[in-house]
Structures are given as C-alpha cells and as structure tokens.
Design a protein around this motif. Structure first.
Motif, mmCIF file in Angstrom:
data_model
loop_
_atom_site.group_PDB
_atom_site.id
_atom_site.type_symbol
_atom_site.label_atom_id
_atom_site.label_comp_id
_atom_site.label_asym_id
_atom_site.label_seq_id
_atom_site.Cartn_x
_atom_site.Cartn_y
_atom_site.Cartn_z
ATOM 1 N N UNK A 69 7.165 7.343 3.698
ATOM 2 C CA UNK A 69 6.805 8.012 2.446
ATOM 3 C C UNK A 69 7.986 8.728 1.799
ATOM 4 N N UNK A 70 9.139 8.690 2.430
ATOM 5 C CA UNK A 70 10.335 9.321 1.865
ATOM 6 C C UNK A 70 10.779 8.578 0.612
ATOM 7 N N UNK A 71 11.324 9.302 -0.342
ATOM 8 C CA UNK A 71 11.786 8.672 -1.576
ATOM 9 C C UNK A 71 12.858 7.634 -1.268
ATOM 10 N N UNK A 72 12.729 6.469 -1.883
ATOM 11 C CA UNK A 72 13.655 5.372 -1.580
ATOM 12 C C UNK A 72 15.089 5.709 -1.962
ATOM 13 N N UNK A 101 0.809 -1.225 0.000
ATOM 14 C CA UNK A 101 0.000 0.000 0.000
ATOM 15 C C UNK A 101 0.845 1.281 0.000
ATOM 16 N N UNK A 102 2.149 1.171 0.237
ATOM 17 C CA UNK A 102 2.967 2.377 0.287
ATOM 18 C C UNK A 102 3.130 2.969 -1.115
ATOM 19 N N UNK A 103 3.296 4.316 -1.191
ATOM 20 C CA UNK A 103 3.422 4.969 -2.504
ATOM 21 C C UNK A 103 4.595 4.403 -3.308
ATOM 22 N N UNK A 104 4.428 4.410 -4.608
ATOM 23 C CA UNK A 104 5.478 3.926 -5.512
ATOM 24 C C UNK A 104 6.772 4.711 -5.285
ATOM 25 N N UNK A 105 7.880 3.998 -5.268
ATOM 26 C CA UNK A 105 9.216 4.576 -5.093
ATOM 27 C C UNK A 105 9.451 5.164 -3.699
ATOM 28 N N UNK A 158 10.183 4.712 0.563
ATOM 29 C CA UNK A 158 10.984 3.814 1.399
ATOM 30 C C UNK A 158 10.169 2.627 1.879
ATOM 31 N N UNK A 159 8.867 2.835 2.052
ATOM 32 C CA UNK A 159 7.999 1.750 2.520
ATOM 33 C C UNK A 159 7.964 0.563 1.585
ATOM 34 N N UNK A 160 8.222 0.798 0.308
ATOM 35 C CA UNK A 160 8.151 -0.297 -0.669
ATOM 36 C C UNK A 160 9.402 -1.162 -0.682
ATOM 37 N N UNK A 161 10.502 -0.687 -0.095
ATOM 38 C CA UNK A 161 11.741 -1.465 -0.118
ATOM 39 C C UNK A 161 12.188 -1.897 1.273
ATOM 40 N N UNK A 162 11.464 -1.483 2.307
ATOM 41 C CA UNK A 162 11.878 -1.844 3.666
ATOM 42 C C UNK A 162 11.444 -3.267 4.004
#
Length: 468
Positions: free
Chosen positions: A222-225, A138-142, A144-148
């Motif tokens: 939500x910070x940029x990865x 559910x985290x926004x694309x790109x 930090x939530x998507x890669x943690x």
C-alpha cells in the motif's frame, strides 16, 4: 540506431527501417528481408515506428517480428495501438502473447483497455494468471502493489548453493529478474536476500542461510509507488521486495518499472506546475478539445484570482501618485519570479526526498537568508535603474529620490516575503496531503502579485505621507 560488432570485430550501425520502407517490403511480400532488417534491433526501437505505419500493415508487421521479443515490442507500444493489435489477434495468438508477457505488464495493458478487450485478455489467460491479475488490480491506485511483479526467484534458507542454482535454472525462464533472489520461510515471510553473484562464487555445499543478507530494505503493497521508486533510485537497487501487512513477500518492483514511475510523476508535476490537468495521452494524440478541458479550469481559476490585484489597485486608487503606477509591472514580475524560484526548489527537494515537512524551519531559515541577500542586491539595482534610466536617461522629472527609495524598499520587502511564501506553501500542501506541485508558478505568482502591491502602497504611503 544501434551499434554492434560484426564477426570481423568491426563496429557497424543497425538502422531502424522507416515506415515507408517497411510498408514497401510488406507490399512486395519480402518478409524475410524485413525480418532480417529488424532481427537485431531493440524492442523499444521497433515499437517507436509502429505508430507511423499505415494501419493496414500493422498486423502483418507484428506477425513478422521474431517470436522471442514480440511480446516485449507489444508492451512498448501505446495503448491505442495495443488495442488494435489485440483486436486483430485470434484467441490462440493472444494467448501466446500473454504467456510471453510478465504479469505486471499485462496488468498495465488491462488498465488502459476497454471492457470488451479486458474480457478477451482474461479469457485467454491461464487460471493461475487470472487469479494473480485480479489480485494486482485490487491494490489502491498509485500504490506499490499496482506496479510490482509477482515473478521473482524465491529460495529457502536451508537450501545449499547447489540446490539454489538448480532451482534458478528451472524457474528463470518465467522470472523478470534473477540477479537478486529472495529468502523466505514456508509462509513466505521475507527473511533476507542473496545475489546471483554470491551464489556463483560460493561453494555448492554452502547453506543459503550463511550467504543471505538479513538487513533487507523493502516496500509495502500500500506504499506510494513513487516512494518505492525513490528507494530503488536512492540505494541503486535492481529490484525492491514488496511485502504485505504481515511481512510476507508478495512481489518485487524492478528498476525499469521504477524509472517509468519516476517519469510519470515528473510529467505529472510539470503539468501541475504549468497549471494543466495531467494527462497520460501523448501530446500529438490528444485532441484539441481534451487539451482545452485540461487547461481551461486552471485558466479560469487564475483569471478570477488575478482580480485580487485589480481590487487592490482600486482600493488604493484615491491615494495613488501617477508616477508610482509605472513601476507596478516590474515589482509584480520580480515578486512572482522570486516566489516561483523558491517554490520550484522546495517542490523538487520534496519530490526527491531531500527534505520533509519536518524540515520546515530549516527551509524557512535558509530562504530568509536567501531572500535578504537577493532583496538587498535587486533593491540596489532597482534604485539605480529608477534614478539613472527613468529619471536621467528618459528625462522623467516626476521620478524623484523618494520614488526610487519606495521602489527599492518594495523590491527588497517583496523578494524577502516571496521567498518565504514560495518555500512554505509546497510544504503546507504536503502536510495537508496535497500534491506540492499545485503550489507552483501560476498560483505562487498570483498570490505574490497581490502581496507586492500591498507592500508597495504601504511603503509609498509612508514615504509620501499619503492617506490610505
């Protein structure tokens, strides 16, 4: 190839069997021999040979892999191969692989799979894992939530070192890293960090609150990865804690994931700088049609924008002296190259955090000085080239000192202007929320070409008394 020490202390090389050798051993049912050849190899090396094996042998080869790192090999293969392997699994086999995978890797796989495969993965995941997977998706694309990963070691400040080490022994098998442990309160608010080294050298009765470092550098979900990856690179961390908007620890980004992010961003920037729409598919596995789709929009745009140069030439046609046209290609190329140098330097500095948009005046002042020095140097060389080669060596009597002066002054003015344009446009793109890489070579070159022509004809008009 991997080098290890044998029992005698001798250095020996372990070589990855070729695809043909693997297929031969499978055909001859020499599974134990094959397993012995790959047992000590790294997962990434084994994954690299998967794509070369005939599809009919892939599933057998995967089942031969030692169970302790079969899941890691699976993660290292590309999405197309992962899909084939999953489709060959029974539900029990798929469940076993998912249990051995870290959740962030599972999410990465899910994002690349078609809907029917995703359903199977979620169906064979535990209820707890399904909840966490859906949360990560559910985290926004790109972001930090998507890669943690949510698999980290959490301690409380009231624990003793002995209690903390016992806790680590209990949960370490399921955690992606145990070198850095995170201290939180009962509501998971991040209070500090403590390293495994600190725990190992402290007394068992020492309190965690006395050992933990409260000055924690962290990222947000939500910070940029790319920003998070740059923090890890900048400070040399093995992992960076990720908190939500209320300061609660929800996961960590590890250094291996940060490297993947930086590689992905670099590949994307290189594509944009070459005027190609970025794609995640490997080159040899990308169809000619998809390559065409990735390239043609930019080529059309640049071709249309290049007509600006033709329009400028047409506008000045009545005032042109034929000999001046000889030097148009040199002037346009010199200007384009100068602008590209400045833009690539600015893009690189922005991407690694050396400069920000607030540094615009410092950047421009530096490029003004660089442009002046380059302009003077190349202007002098251009004058020598025009007079020595074009006039004396080639015997072109139409090339006069006035023509040489016009070319030399244009070179100076074009380079000076190109450096400023090349450095400022990436910063402008960043300020507008765009990727600075789109302001790279093709775009800069097209713009500077037009500027160089305008400068050339105005300088020539002044020197020759032409009417524009």
């Amino acid at each position: 190839m991997k080098e290890i020490l044998n029992e005698s202390g001798e250095l020996i090389e372990l070589v990855m069997p070729s695809a043909e050798e693997i297929e031969t051993l499978i055909r001859e049912k020499k599974y134990s021999e094959l397993k012995g050849k790959i047992a000590a190899l790294e997962a990434v090396d084994i994954a690299s040979v998967f794509g070369e094996i005939d599809e009919s042998y892939i599933n057998i080869f995967y089942r031969i892999l030692p169970k302790e790192y079969a899941a890691e090999v699976f993660v290292e293969t590309d999405a197309e191969l992962q899909q084939k392997i999953i489709q060959s699994f029974t539900d029990r086999e798929l469940s076993e692989v998912l249990q051995d995978m870290y959740l962030d890797d599972t999410v990465d796989v899910i994002e690349e799979m078609p809907a029917n495969v995703v359903k199977r993965i979620l169906k064979n995941s535990s209820a707890k894992d399904r909840t966490l997977i859906n949360q990560l998706l559910r985290y926004p694309k790109d972001s930090a939530g998507t890669v943690m990963t949510v698999e980290y070691v959490r301690l409380t400040k009231n624990m003793t070192v002995g209690e903390a080490l016992s806790h680590i022994r209990e949960v370490a098998i399921d955690k992606e890293t145990i070198y850095t442990c995170y201290v939180t309160d009962k509501n998971r608010h991040l209070l500090g960090i403590v390293t495994a080294r600190s725990l190992m050298i402290a007394l068992p009765e020492e309190k965690i609150s006395n050992l933990m470092d409260e000055n924690v550098i962290f990222g947000t979900t939500t910070e940029d990865k790319e920003s998070v990856a740059q923090k890890i690179e900048k400070y040399g961390f093995l992992a960076l804690p990720i908190v939500d908007n209320e300061g609660r620890l929800v996961g960590i980004v590890t250094v291996d994931d940060a490297i993947d992010v930086l590689k992905e961003e670099t590949d994307e920037d290189i594509s944009k700088m070459a005027a190609i729409t970025p794609t995640e598919t490997p080159y040899l596995k990308t169809s000619a049609l998809n390559l065409f789709k990735a390239r043609i929009p930019w080529l059309l745009l640049l071709m249309i924008s290049a007509t600006i140069s033709g329009t400028i030439l047409g506008f000045f046609e009545s005032a042109l002296i034929p000999v001046l046209v000889l030097f148009v290609p040199m002037l346009m190329d010199t200007g384009g190259n100068s602008g590209s140098q400045a833009s690539v330097t600015a893009i690189r500095a922005l991407s690694v955090g050396e400069i920000t948009v607030r540094d615009v005046f410092l950047v421009l002042w530096k490029e003004v000085r660089v442009g002046f020095l380059c302009g003077v140097s190349l202007g002098a060389v251009a004058l020598g080239k025009v007079m020595l080669i074009d006039r004396l060596l080639l015997g072109n009597e139409a090339v006069t000192i006035a023509v040489g002066a016009s070319v030399a002054l244009t070179v100076f003015a074009t380079i000076f202007t190109a450096k400023i344009i090349g450095a400022s446009l990436p910063l402008l793109a960043k300020r507008l929320g765009l990727d600075p890489a789109v302001m790279a070579s093709p775009f800069i070159t097209t713009l500077v070409d037009a500027v160089s022509l305008i400068i050339y004809f105005f300088i020539s008009a002044g020197l020759f008394g032409l009417t524009i």
